[in-house]
Design a protein around this motif. Structure first.
Motif, PDB file in Angstrom:
ATOM      1  N   ARG A 130       0.865  -1.184   0.000  1.00 37.09           N
ATOM      2  CA  ARG A 130       0.000   0.000   0.000  1.00 37.09           C
ATOM      3  C   ARG A 130       0.901   1.234   0.000  1.00 37.09           C
ATOM      4  NH1 ARG A 130      -2.940  -3.014   4.070  1.00 37.09           N
ATOM      5  NH2 ARG A 130      -2.366  -1.537   5.714  1.00 37.09           N
ATOM      6  N   ILE A 131       0.768   2.065  -1.054  1.00 43.82           N
ATOM      7  CA  ILE A 131       1.658   3.207  -1.286  1.00 43.82           C
ATOM      8  C   ILE A 131       0.819   4.476  -1.439  1.00 43.82           C
ATOM      9  CG2 ILE A 131       3.517   4.139  -2.712  1.00 43.82           C
ATOM     10  CD1 ILE A 131       3.773   1.316  -3.949  1.00 43.82           C
ATOM     11  N   LEU A 153      -6.310 -10.445  -4.178  1.00 42.92           N
ATOM     12  CA  LEU A 153      -7.652 -10.375  -3.590  1.00 42.92           C
ATOM     13  C   LEU A 153      -8.193  -8.951  -3.662  1.00 42.92           C
ATOM     14  CD1 LEU A 153      -9.908 -11.861  -2.067  1.00 42.92           C
ATOM     15  CD2 LEU A 153      -8.751 -11.262   0.073  1.00 42.92           C
ATOM     16  N   ILE A 154      -7.349  -7.984  -3.349  1.00 42.59           N
ATOM     17  CA  ILE A 154      -7.772  -6.583  -3.446  1.00 42.59           C
ATOM     18  C   ILE A 154      -8.044  -6.202  -4.900  1.00 42.59           C
ATOM     19  CG2 ILE A 154      -6.978  -4.198  -3.107  1.00 42.59           C
ATOM     20  CD1 ILE A 154      -5.458  -5.268  -0.628  1.00 42.59           C
ATOM     21  N   GLU A 155      -7.230  -6.722  -5.807  1.00 39.27           N
ATOM     22  CA  GLU A 155      -7.461  -6.491  -7.236  1.00 39.27           C
ATOM     23  C   GLU A 155      -8.835  -7.003  -7.652  1.00 39.27           C
ATOM     24  OE1 GLU A 155      -5.742  -8.254 -11.464  1.00 39.27           O
ATOM     25  OE2 GLU A 155      -4.427  -8.146  -9.724  1.00 39.27           O
ATOM     26  N   LYS A 156      -9.182  -8.213  -7.211  1.00 39.53           N
ATOM     27  CA  LYS A 156     -10.489  -8.784  -7.550  1.00 39.53           C
ATOM     28  C   LYS A 156     -11.617  -7.908  -7.006  1.00 39.53           C
ATOM     29  CE  LYS A 156     -13.219 -12.163  -9.041  1.00 39.53           C
ATOM     30  NZ  LYS A 156     -13.274 -13.477  -8.396  1.00 39.53           N
ATOM     31  N   TYR A 157     -11.416  -7.387  -5.796  1.00 40.31           N
ATOM     32  CA  TYR A 157     -12.418  -6.515  -5.176  1.00 40.31           C
ATOM     33  C   TYR A 157     -12.640  -5.253  -6.014  1.00 40.31           C
ATOM     34  CZ  TYR A 157     -14.354  -3.062  -1.950  1.00 40.31           C
ATOM     35  OH  TYR A 157     -15.121  -2.078  -1.385  1.00 40.31           O
ATOM     36  N   PHE A 158     -11.541  -4.598  -6.413  1.00 36.40           N
ATOM     37  CA  PHE A 158     -11.673  -3.358  -7.185  1.00 36.40           C
ATOM     38  C   PHE A 158     -12.285  -3.616  -8.559  1.00 36.40           C
ATOM     39  CE2 PHE A 158      -8.304  -1.399  -4.389  1.00 36.40           C
ATOM     40  CZ  PHE A 158      -9.106  -0.362  -3.941  1.00 36.40           C
ATOM     41  N   LEU A 159     -11.903  -4.707  -9.197  1.00 38.09           N
ATOM     42  CA  LEU A 159     -12.422  -5.006 -10.528  1.00 38.09           C
ATOM     43  C   LEU A 159     -13.893  -5.383 -10.479  1.00 38.09           C
ATOM     44  CD1 LEU A 159      -9.427  -6.995 -12.087  1.00 38.09           C
ATOM     45  CD2 LEU A 159     -10.064  -4.598 -12.456  1.00 38.09           C
ATOM     46  N   ASP A 160     -14.309  -5.989  -9.378  1.00 37.03           N
ATOM     47  CA  ASP A 160     -15.714  -6.382  -9.237  1.00 37.03           C
ATOM     48  C   ASP A 160     -16.623  -5.157  -9.159  1.00 37.03           C
ATOM     49  OD1 ASP A 160     -17.645  -8.771  -8.488  1.00 37.03           O
ATOM     50  OD2 ASP A 160     -18.089  -7.139  -7.080  1.00 37.03           O
ATOM     51  N   LYS A 214      -2.494  10.873  -1.826  1.00 38.86           N
ATOM     52  CA  LYS A 214      -3.125  10.143  -2.924  1.00 38.86           C
ATOM     53  C   LYS A 214      -2.767   8.672  -2.774  1.00 38.86           C
ATOM     54  CE  LYS A 214      -2.826  13.774  -6.468  1.00 38.86           C
ATOM     55  NZ  LYS A 214      -2.272  14.099  -7.801  1.00 38.86           N
ATOM     56  N   CYS A 215      -3.724   7.826  -2.991  1.00 43.98           N
ATOM     57  CA  CYS A 215      -3.432   6.390  -2.995  1.00 43.98           C
ATOM     58  C   CYS A 215      -2.892   6.016  -4.370  1.00 43.98           C
ATOM     59  CB  CYS A 215      -4.684   5.581  -2.674  1.00 43.98           C
ATOM     60  SG  CYS A 215      -4.381   3.794  -2.718  1.00 43.98           S
ATOM     61  N   LEU A 216      -1.590   5.702  -4.427  1.00 43.77           N
ATOM     62  CA  LEU A 216      -0.991   5.283  -5.695  1.00 43.77           C
ATOM     63  C   LEU A 216      -1.248   3.809  -5.970  1.00 43.77           C
ATOM     64  CD1 LEU A 216       2.491   7.060  -5.788  1.00 43.77           C
ATOM     65  CD2 LEU A 216       0.243   7.924  -6.450  1.00 43.77           C
ATOM     66  N   TYR A 217      -1.155   3.007  -4.910  1.00 38.07           N
ATOM     67  CA  TYR A 217      -1.344   1.562  -5.067  1.00 38.07           C
ATOM     68  C   TYR A 217      -1.782   0.987  -3.731  1.00 38.07           C
ATOM     69  CZ  TYR A 217      -0.519  -3.258  -6.437  1.00 38.07           C
ATOM     70  OH  TYR A 217      -0.695  -4.590  -6.736  1.00 38.07           O
ATOM     71  N   PRO A 218      -2.912   0.205  -3.703  1.00 40.62           N
ATOM     72  CA  PRO A 218      -3.739  -0.181  -4.850  1.00 40.62           C
ATOM     73  C   PRO A 218      -4.917   0.781  -5.022  1.00 40.62           C
ATOM     74  CG  PRO A 218      -4.415  -1.419  -2.916  1.00 40.62           C
ATOM     75  CD  PRO A 218      -3.314  -0.490  -2.468  1.00 40.62           C
ATOM     76  N   GLU A 229       7.659  -9.935  -8.910  1.00 41.32           N
ATOM     77  CA  GLU A 229       8.420 -11.175  -9.066  1.00 41.32           C
ATOM     78  C   GLU A 229       7.532 -12.391  -8.863  1.00 41.32           C
ATOM     79  OE1 GLU A 229      12.808 -12.380  -7.712  1.00 41.32           O
ATOM     80  OE2 GLU A 229      11.413 -12.306  -6.014  1.00 41.32           O
ATOM     81  N   HIS A 230       6.709 -12.367  -7.824  1.00 38.51           N
ATOM     82  CA  HIS A 230       5.752 -13.431  -7.558  1.00 38.51           C
ATOM     83  C   HIS A 230       4.423 -12.802  -7.196  1.00 38.51           C
ATOM     84  CE1 HIS A 230       9.012 -16.331  -7.580  1.00 38.51           C
ATOM     85  NE2 HIS A 230       9.647 -15.645  -6.644  1.00 38.51           N
ATOM     86  N   PRO A 231       3.318 -13.309  -7.749  1.00 35.01           N
ATOM     87  CA  PRO A 231       2.008 -12.751  -7.369  1.00 35.01           C
ATOM     88  C   PRO A 231       1.720 -13.043  -5.901  1.00 35.01           C
ATOM     89  CG  PRO A 231       1.738 -14.739  -8.684  1.00 35.01           C
ATOM     90  CD  PRO A 231       3.199 -14.419  -8.713  1.00 35.01           C
ATOM     91  N   LYS A 232       1.085 -12.077  -5.212  1.00 33.53           N
ATOM     92  CA  LYS A 232       0.762 -12.213  -3.804  1.00 33.53           C
ATOM     93  C   LYS A 232      -0.747 -12.337  -3.635  1.00 33.53           C
ATOM     94  CE  LYS A 232       5.085 -11.585  -2.557  1.00 33.53           C
ATOM     95  NZ  LYS A 232       5.656 -11.312  -3.894  1.00 33.53           N
ATOM     96  N   PHE A 233      -1.139 -13.229  -2.732  1.00 34.82           N
ATOM     97  CA  PHE A 233      -2.562 -13.500  -2.552  1.00 34.82           C
ATOM     98  C   PHE A 233      -3.329 -12.236  -2.166  1.00 34.82           C
ATOM     99  CE2 PHE A 233      -6.268 -14.618  -0.049  1.00 34.82           C
ATOM    100  CZ  PHE A 233      -6.887 -15.578  -0.844  1.00 34.82           C
ATOM    101  N   GLN A 234      -2.800 -11.482  -1.200  1.00 32.67           N
ATOM    102  CA  GLN A 234      -3.548 -10.313  -0.731  1.00 32.67           C
ATOM    103  C   GLN A 234      -3.648  -9.240  -1.811  1.00 32.67           C
ATOM    104  OE1 GLN A 234      -5.190 -10.269   1.888  1.00 32.67           O
ATOM    105  NE2 GLN A 234      -4.342 -11.926   3.137  1.00 32.67           N
ATOM    106  N   ASN A 235      -2.583  -9.043  -2.583  1.00 35.23           N
ATOM    107  CA  ASN A 235      -2.650  -8.080  -3.690  1.00 35.23           C
ATOM    108  C   ASN A 235      -3.725  -8.487  -4.694  1.00 35.23           C
ATOM    109  OD1 ASN A 235      -0.571  -6.572  -2.616  1.00 35.23           O
ATOM    110  ND2 ASN A 235       0.995  -7.377  -3.973  1.00 35.23           N
TER     111      ASN A 235
END
Length: 529
Positions: free
Chosen positions: A277-278, A516-523, A491-495, A508-514
């Motif tokens: 979270r940035i 999951l939040i992506e799925k939430y925003f896309l939904d 400002k929220c840059l990410y996510p 480098e490797h996908p993270k579960f929590q990242n």
């Protein structure tokens, strides 16, 4: 330069309100452990949060009650409200406040020493008292300590991440970003080529020998600040093998304002590494050299031409902190106004800056993750305020020069006090320092490291979310959403909805929590309420 637009910083009422600055304690350096830019950049409008709050009208008895921020997602969950100190002459517009019984709030500084005036004023305005000995503090500001961090309570916050020097040392920053530059040469073309004078010494000697007479580089200590030890060098400069220094390509054609070189100090807050979270602060500093720019050989050693560090330029005979035409610092707001007067659109520059900030943190994420996994039960205890130093060249391309851990929060100038005090107040407000009682303190659970299957996310939706995720998943989702309701001037840059998928390819490797939040925003629907 043009006459200053910043008159309210020097207003008589402001001068009368603010205490006379004292000589502040300087925190020592922490021990270490440590082309063309991508055009796919963030739309500034996408970063604004549209959530509105109902204003609460409350008569507060100062002796018995205090206002706290109430989460809309959790029953009986509150965080400390951080009002702006009185001398800032500003109030928060985002409020979701309720009255609670007043509790004693403590903060602690490293080794009992002083920190900057702006931090002290912010904590005082929020009702905090300083403690020297007890362990009941909510906020600790100081050096990272392994034993202290292993024994933190869940409600406590400390201002450094384990492994923060993977980005805060110049050599580590280059090592991590250059790896990504080899994988994504176009997308990571925002940091000047750098040579470490231990591993790259012979390579640089060969480059130096083949270079033309006009070629310049800048030699820097790998772990230093305030411009100490920095020197511009040329083809004839003799160097030695040295693990304490590096050499970076010198950008000889910077963008100038009235013939002066400048760089930008951008403040960036990271509240979590997993999930990442940035946040970027909307204001900051443009820092100017105090002599007109020149790359003539006779001016090569003139630090007042080539360096923009405030600590260097305040020693210049041309320095005058009250006149913009000789001033060493202005706000981002004033800088943007100057650009507009020059016919330059500031958004094009700051979109590049936002993009390179996200990519930089993704580059160091594996190292931050490996260090933070050692303190997994305390992952919510850490936060970090970074100072990104950005140079703009004559083609208006943004270059990352370095990232500062513990950026200076000194406030001798009124401009510093105004910007940095609001910055610190907004930072603590965003972090969500938990309002708690001793009974809650003793009952807070410790989280456990749980490995999850990324494929599980495909089956999660708004209808089954709460039954498909565990308590940790739910808590992290809520924390992410709550922070975005307390942004202040961040400002929220990410996510956010636009960036969370856009940067997947760089991890480098996908993270579960990242994910999951992506799925939430896309939904697009609310899974929590």
């Amino acid at each position: 330069m043009q006459k200053s637009q910043n008159q309210h910083y020097q207003s008589q009422s402001y001068q009368n309100k603010r205490r006379k600055p004292e000589k502040l304690f300087q925190e020592p350096q922490l021990e270490t452990q440590s082309d063309e830019s991508d055009t796919s950049i963030i739309d500034d409008n996408d970063l604004e949060q549209q959530t509105q709050f109902r204003e609460t009208s409350i008569t507060l008895n100062q002796d018995q009650f205090q206002l706290v921020w109430k989460s809309p997602y959790r029953t009986d969950f509150y965080t400390i409200q951080f009002p702006y100190p009185e001398m800032i002459f500003d109030i928060r517009t985002e409020q979701n406040l309720v009255e609670k019984a007043k509790v004693t709030l403590f903060y602690k500084f490293k080794n009992g020493k002083r920190t900057s005036e702006c931090i002290e004023e912010v904590l005082k305005a929020a009702g905090f008292q300083r403690t020297y000995n007890n362990s009941k503090w909510l906020i600790y500001w100081g050096k990272f300590n392994q034993e202290r961090c292993r024994n933190l309570n869940q409600y406590q916050k400390i201002n450094h991440f384990p492994g923060c020097w993977s980005i805060g040392r110049k050599d580590n920053l280059w090592i991590n970003v250059s790896k990504m530059k080899r994988k994504f040469p176009k997308e990571y073309q925002f940091i000047p080529n750098t040579y470490l004078l231990n591993t790259d010494f012979q390579k640089f000697e060969q480059i130096q020998e083949k270079a033309n007479e006009q070629e310049l580089w800048i030699k820097k200590p790998v772990c230093s600040a305030r411009g100490i030890g920095i020197k511009v060098i040329n083809k004839t400069t003799k160097l030695q093998y040295n693990n304490k220094y590096l050499v970076m390509d010198y950008i000889t054609k910077p963008h100038l304002i009235n013939s002066y070189k400048y760089d930008l100090r951008v403040y960036v807050l990271v509240t979590s590494v997993d999930p990442l979270r940035i946040y970027m602060y909307k204001d900051g500093l443009a820092r100017f050299a105090t002599e007109t720019y020149s790359i003539e050989p006779q001016n090569q050693d003139n630090k007042f031409i080539h360096l923009t560090n405030y600590s260097i330029n305040k020693q210049s005979p041309n320095f005058n902190n009250n006149q913009l035409d000789q001033q060493s610092k202005i706000s981002h707001k004033e800088y943007k106004s100057i650009l507009l007067n020059l016919g330059i659109e500031p958004k094009l520059i700051f979109k590049q800056i936002q993009d390179l900030i996200i990519k930089t943190f993704i580059a160091v994420e594996p190292h931050l993750m490996s260090q933070n996994e050692k303190y997994y039960q305390n992952k919510g205890n850490f936060f970090e305020l970074f100072g990104f130093d950005i140079l703009i060249d004559e083609k208006l391309k943004a270059w990352l020069l370095e990232v500062n851990v513990s950026p200076s929060l000194n406030t001798q100038a009124d401009l510093d006090f105004k910007i940095k005090t609001k910055l610190i107040s907004d930072m603590f407000h965003l972090l969500g320092i938990q309002y708690h009682t001793s009974s809650i303190e003793n009952s807070l659970p410790k989280t456990k490291l749980i490995r999850r299957n990324l494929n599980d996310i495909n089956q999660i939706n708004a209808q089954n979310f709460k039954s498909k995720v565990n308590s940790e998943d739910l808590e992290l989702m809520i924390l992410t959403l709550e922070e975005q309701l307390r942004l202040g001037q961040f400002k929220c840059l990410y996510p956010n909805q636009k960036t969370v998928s856009k940067y997947d390819q760089y991890f480098e490797h996908p993270k579960f929590q990242n994910r999951l939040i992506e799925k939430y925003f896309l939904d697009g629907s609310n899974w929590i309420l």
